[in-house]
Design a protein around this motif. Structure first.
Motif, mmCIF file in Angstrom:
data_model
loop_
_atom_site.group_PDB
_atom_site.id
_atom_site.type_symbol
_atom_site.label_atom_id
_atom_site.label_comp_id
_atom_site.label_asym_id
_atom_site.label_seq_id
_atom_site.Cartn_x
_atom_site.Cartn_y
_atom_site.Cartn_z
ATOM 1 N N THR A 201 0.836 -1.192 0.000
ATOM 2 C CA THR A 201 0.000 0.000 0.000
ATOM 3 C C THR A 201 0.877 1.250 0.000
ATOM 4 O O THR A 201 2.102 1.157 0.048
ATOM 5 N N GLY A 202 0.248 2.413 -0.063
ATOM 6 C CA GLY A 202 0.991 3.649 -0.208
ATOM 7 C C GLY A 202 1.537 4.197 1.096
ATOM 8 O O GLY A 202 1.009 3.925 2.180
ATOM 9 N N ASN A 203 2.576 5.008 0.989
ATOM 10 C CA ASN A 203 3.133 5.665 2.174
ATOM 11 C C ASN A 203 2.454 7.005 2.443
ATOM 12 O O ASN A 203 2.735 7.658 3.442
ATOM 13 N N ASP A 204 1.579 7.434 1.546
ATOM 14 C CA ASP A 204 0.744 8.619 1.768
ATOM 15 C C ASP A 204 -0.696 8.131 1.768
ATOM 16 O O ASP A 204 -1.306 7.953 0.712
ATOM 17 N N LEU A 205 -1.218 7.883 2.944
ATOM 18 C CA LEU A 205 -2.465 7.146 3.102
ATOM 19 C C LEU A 205 -3.350 7.852 4.113
ATOM 20 O O LEU A 205 -2.854 8.462 5.065
ATOM 21 N N THR B 30 2.202 -11.988 -1.075
ATOM 22 C CA THR B 30 1.429 -10.787 -1.399
ATOM 23 C C THR B 30 0.047 -11.189 -1.897
ATOM 24 O O THR B 30 -0.091 -11.857 -2.912
ATOM 25 N N LYS B 31 -0.980 -10.780 -1.166
ATOM 26 C CA LYS B 31 -2.356 -11.156 -1.524
ATOM 27 C C LYS B 31 -3.226 -9.945 -1.890
ATOM 28 O O LYS B 31 -4.308 -10.114 -2.455
ATOM 29 N N LEU B 32 -2.758 -8.730 -1.556
ATOM 30 C CA LEU B 32 -3.570 -7.545 -1.820
ATOM 31 C C LEU B 32 -2.673 -6.343 -2.077
ATOM 32 O O LEU B 32 -1.673 -6.143 -1.392
ATOM 33 N N ILE B 33 -3.041 -5.564 -3.084
ATOM 34 C CA ILE B 33 -2.471 -4.234 -3.285
ATOM 35 C C ILE B 33 -3.590 -3.232 -3.040
ATOM 36 O O ILE B 33 -4.664 -3.327 -3.642
ATOM 37 N N TRP B 34 -3.338 -2.308 -2.140
ATOM 38 C CA TRP B 34 -4.347 -1.299 -1.760
ATOM 39 C C TRP B 34 -3.852 0.073 -2.225
ATOM 40 O O TRP B 34 -2.848 0.577 -1.730
ATOM 41 N N ILE B 35 -4.562 0.644 -3.184
ATOM 42 C CA ILE B 35 -4.202 1.951 -3.736
ATOM 43 C C ILE B 35 -5.170 3.003 -3.223
ATOM 44 O O ILE B 35 -6.379 2.776 -3.177
ATOM 45 N N GLU B 36 -4.630 4.153 -2.881
ATOM 46 C CA GLU B 36 -5.444 5.342 -2.657
ATOM 47 C C GLU B 36 -4.968 6.379 -3.667
ATOM 48 O O GLU B 36 -3.787 6.745 -3.665
ATOM 49 N N THR B 37 -5.843 6.803 -4.564
ATOM 50 C CA THR B 37 -5.441 7.771 -5.587
ATOM 51 C C THR B 37 -6.625 8.585 -6.065
ATOM 52 O O THR B 37 -7.652 8.010 -6.403
ATOM 53 N N PRO B 38 -6.547 9.924 -6.020
ATOM 54 C CA PRO B 38 -5.473 10.725 -5.434
ATOM 55 C C PRO B 38 -5.403 10.491 -3.921
ATOM 56 O O PRO B 38 -6.400 10.170 -3.285
ATOM 57 N N THR B 39 -4.206 10.691 -3.358
ATOM 58 C CA THR B 39 -4.022 10.402 -1.943
ATOM 59 C C THR B 39 -4.528 11.556 -1.082
ATOM 60 O O THR B 39 -4.674 12.685 -1.540
#
Length: 346
Positions: free
Chosen positions: A93-97, A135-144
């Motif tokens: 996941t992102g470091n800006d969350l 690795t079972k999940l990629i969690w994206i937040e965009t735009p953060t």
């Protein structure tokens, strides 16, 4: 069907018992059955409710998805996705969350043996470096939230599919009016419905939208078993709010553009991003509080509010600093919003 028409009509039909155009508020916990099992799909309102079902179908249509699930909050929706995992699984996941997402990942699910990698996701090649067999999940937040970093959903989707990894996208800040992650390869789209979708600051709600039948069955089981589902009144309010989503988003975008142009040359603004977030030039924490308290319109101080649960060292790395303020640019007359900015920054 075009977006505005879907926002107004998708998932909704005149009530067959009365002809009511607006979906009724089915304020009931249980349902009469002619005989055991003869329930027309409705048994108990924790799991199924006609008002909520109309909302879920509308939400699914807006994200070009087959299924929608409404939750009592955005965190309830996020929690359900995390419950697809098992001890030993890993998440990229992102470091800006959003601070609430960071908190539930690190303070709740890490305790159950799930490992989270918080990385810079603006370069999709960086995502590939962290992929492994667990690795079972990629969690994206965009735009953060709040620095408005952008992640290439389509590029990350290719990585996820090559490695048989679920891809979930928090689409709260873009809304389905501006971005449809499922069309770009996401498996799950999450929304804090509280924000743009509800649109009137009178409902707390979350939602998941998806296409896969088996994944929907798994999530519906969690949704029903754990019970983080909204009531019919909240569902009705969001259905009402959605009818103006396309109109509101046009106004948000235009107002945001004009405010960005104003901030670009303001001497007290060091830099800004598109939500809009601004860092105040030379302001310490006390001065930042003073300026924040001067606004008449809605403003957020992430360090003490939405991102307070993230350690300062981690916040500073991504620019969520003490003198950062997040403006929620509304649909008021933009001249009034600009005047508010001028007096607060004076």
């Amino acid at each position: 069907m075009k977006f505005g028409t879907k926002a107004i009509h998708a998932g909704q039909e005149p009530d067959p018992s009365t002809g009511a155009i607006m979906t009724p508020i089915f304020q009931t916990s249980t349902y009469w059955q002619k005989s055991p099992g003869d329930n027309k799909g409705f048994e108990y309102s924790r799991g199924t409710n006609p008002t909520r079902k109309a909302l879920e179908d509308c939400l699914a249509a807006l994200e070009n998805a087959k299924y929608g699930l409404a939750f009592s909050s955005g965190m309830g929706a996020t929690d359900a996705v995390m419950k697809l995992l098992a001890p030993g699984d890993e998440v990229i996941t992102g470091n800006d969350l959003y601070g609430g997402s960071y908190r539930i990942f690190t303070k709740i699910f890490s305790n159950y043996g799930i490992k989270f990698h918080f990385i810079d996701m603006t370069d999709s090649e960086n995502v590939q470096k962290y992929v492994n067999d667990q690795t079972k999940l990629i969690w994206i937040e965009t735009p953060t939230n709040p620095t408005m970093q952008i992640v290439d959903i389509e590029a990350v989707s290719k990585i996820a599919k090559q490695n048989n990894i679920l891809l979930a996208v928090d689409n709260t800040f873009a809304s389905p009016y501006l971005q449809n992650p499922i069309d770009l390869g996401a498996d799950i789209v999450m929304h804090s419905v509280t924000k743009y979708l509800g649109g009137h600051s009178d409902v707390v709600m979350g939602a998941l939208m998806l296409n896969d039948d088996e994944l929907y069955k798994r999530l519906w089981f969690i949704y029903n078993a754990c019970g983080a589902t909204p009531g019919p009144m909240d569902s009705f309010l969001v259905l009402r709010g959605l009818k103006t989503l396309h109109l509101r988003m046009k106004a948000h975008c235009e107002n945001g553009r004009q405010i960005a142009e104003f901030l670009k040359t303001h001497p007290k603004v060091e830099k800004f991003t598109g939500m809009i977030s601004i860092t105040l030039k030379g302001a310490d924490l006390q001065e930042t509080y003073r300026i924040a308290s001067s606004f008449k319109s809605l403003i957020n101080h992430p360090v003490s509010m939405t991102h307070g649960s993230i350690p300062k060292s981690e916040r500073d790395k991504v620019g969520v600093v003490d003198n950062l303020l997040r403006l929620s640019v509304g649909v008021e007359d933009v001249e009034d919003l600009l005047e508010d900015l001028k007096q607060a920054l004076s």
